[in-house]
Design a protein around this motif. Sequence first.
Motif, PDB file in Angstrom:
ATOM      1  N   TRP A 134       4.891   9.831   3.044  1.00 50.73           N
ATOM      2  CA  TRP A 134       5.521   9.777   1.723  1.00 50.73           C
ATOM      3  C   TRP A 134       6.544  10.886   1.587  1.00 50.73           C
ATOM      4  O   TRP A 134       6.345  11.995   2.073  1.00 50.73           O
ATOM      5  CB  TRP A 134       4.460   9.939   0.627  1.00 50.73           C
ATOM      6  CG  TRP A 134       3.519   8.788   0.566  1.00 50.73           C
ATOM      7  CD1 TRP A 134       2.297   8.685   1.149  1.00 50.73           C
ATOM      8  CD2 TRP A 134       3.738   7.562  -0.112  1.00 50.73           C
ATOM      9  NE1 TRP A 134       1.737   7.475   0.878  1.00 50.73           N
ATOM     10  CE2 TRP A 134       2.599   6.758   0.100  1.00 50.73           C
ATOM     11  CE3 TRP A 134       4.778   7.057  -0.886  1.00 50.73           C
ATOM     12  CZ2 TRP A 134       2.474   5.479  -0.428  1.00 50.73           C
ATOM     13  CZ3 TRP A 134       4.650   5.785  -1.418  1.00 50.73           C
ATOM     14  CH2 TRP A 134       3.511   5.015  -1.193  1.00 50.73           C
ATOM     15  N   SER A 135       7.638  10.608   0.900  1.00 54.40           N
ATOM     16  CA  SER A 135       8.675  11.603   0.638  1.00 54.40           C
ATOM     17  C   SER A 135       8.309  12.434  -0.578  1.00 54.40           C
ATOM     18  O   SER A 135       7.792  11.914  -1.568  1.00 54.40           O
ATOM     19  CB  SER A 135      10.022  10.917   0.385  1.00 54.40           C
ATOM     20  OG  SER A 135      10.434  10.224   1.542  1.00 54.40           O
ATOM     21  N   PHE A 172       8.411   8.429  -5.155  1.00 52.86           N
ATOM     22  CA  PHE A 172       8.175   7.027  -5.487  1.00 52.86           C
ATOM     23  C   PHE A 172       7.020   6.925  -6.473  1.00 52.86           C
ATOM     24  O   PHE A 172       5.987   7.567  -6.311  1.00 52.86           O
ATOM     25  CB  PHE A 172       7.851   6.223  -4.220  1.00 52.86           C
ATOM     26  CG  PHE A 172       8.992   6.224  -3.232  1.00 52.86           C
ATOM     27  CD1 PHE A 172      10.053   5.350  -3.373  1.00 52.86           C
ATOM     28  CD2 PHE A 172       9.009   7.136  -2.191  1.00 52.86           C
ATOM     29  CE1 PHE A 172      11.112   5.368  -2.485  1.00 52.86           C
ATOM     30  CE2 PHE A 172      10.067   7.162  -1.289  1.00 52.86           C
ATOM     31  CZ  PHE A 172      11.119   6.279  -1.429  1.00 52.86           C
ATOM     32  N   ASP A 173       7.174   6.082  -7.479  1.00 47.56           N
ATOM     33  CA  ASP A 173       6.143   5.907  -8.504  1.00 47.56           C
ATOM     34  C   ASP A 173       4.832   5.380  -7.941  1.00 47.56           C
ATOM     35  O   ASP A 173       3.766   5.710  -8.433  1.00 47.56           O
ATOM     36  CB  ASP A 173       6.625   4.953  -9.598  1.00 47.56           C
ATOM     37  CG  ASP A 173       7.746   5.558 -10.423  1.00 47.56           C
ATOM     38  OD1 ASP A 173       7.843   6.805 -10.481  1.00 47.56           O
ATOM     39  OD2 ASP A 173       8.531   4.784 -11.009  1.00 47.56           O
ATOM     40  N   HIS A 174       4.888   4.559  -6.897  1.00 49.77           N
ATOM     41  CA  HIS A 174       3.672   3.954  -6.356  1.00 49.77           C
ATOM     42  C   HIS A 174       2.994   4.843  -5.292  1.00 49.77           C
ATOM     43  O   HIS A 174       2.052   4.415  -4.640  1.00 49.77           O
ATOM     44  CB  HIS A 174       3.977   2.561  -5.787  1.00 49.77           C
ATOM     45  CG  HIS A 174       4.954   2.578  -4.649  1.00 49.77           C
ATOM     46  ND1 HIS A 174       6.314   2.663  -4.849  1.00 49.77           N
ATOM     47  CD2 HIS A 174       4.767   2.536  -3.315  1.00 49.77           C
ATOM     48  CE1 HIS A 174       6.920   2.665  -3.675  1.00 49.77           C
ATOM     49  NE2 HIS A 174       6.013   2.590  -2.727  1.00 49.77           N
ATOM     50  N   ALA A 175       3.438   6.070  -5.157  1.00 54.95           N
ATOM     51  CA  ALA A 175       2.808   7.018  -4.230  1.00 54.95           C
ATOM     52  C   ALA A 175       1.421   7.418  -4.753  1.00 54.95           C
ATOM     53  O   ALA A 175       1.132   7.239  -5.940  1.00 54.95           O
ATOM     54  CB  ALA A 175       3.691   8.256  -4.087  1.00 54.95           C
ATOM     55  N   PRO A 176       0.575   7.971  -3.895  1.00 59.79           N
ATOM     56  CA  PRO A 176      -0.792   8.349  -4.316  1.00 59.79           C
ATOM     57  C   PRO A 176      -0.787   9.617  -5.182  1.00 59.79           C
ATOM     58  O   PRO A 176      -1.056  10.716  -4.716  1.00 59.79           O
ATOM     59  CB  PRO A 176      -1.519   8.564  -2.988  1.00 59.79           C
ATOM     60  CG  PRO A 176      -0.435   8.910  -2.011  1.00 59.79           C
ATOM     61  CD  PRO A 176       0.789   8.183  -2.473  1.00 59.79           C
TER      62      PRO A 176
END
Length: 93
Positions: free
Chosen positions: A38-39, A64-68
């Motif tokens: 993930w960035s 990103f919004d859908h990252a953990p």
Amino acid sequence: MKKAIIYWFSEAEGGRKAPPTGTEYYPTTEILEDGKVWSLGIKFDRTNPTQNKMIDNCEVCFLFDHAPQRLLSSNEELIICEGPHKVGKMVIK
């Protein structure tokens, strides 16, 4: 954005000669439990420098919004990567 501290790995440990010098930094982190990369967006707090040049105070978020997002909870640890190189460990405050 969450407050965090980064402990940079030395060049001898496979990390960097010195931490980044700018105020913004965009590395990646690998989540070991699912193997995804993930960035991250990091803004350094250059107003309160630490005595140790290999430690940085910062604020961090996923790009990103859908990252953990749960991984940005207090005391969580993330490994900071530049490509395949692990250059530091981040601890969320």
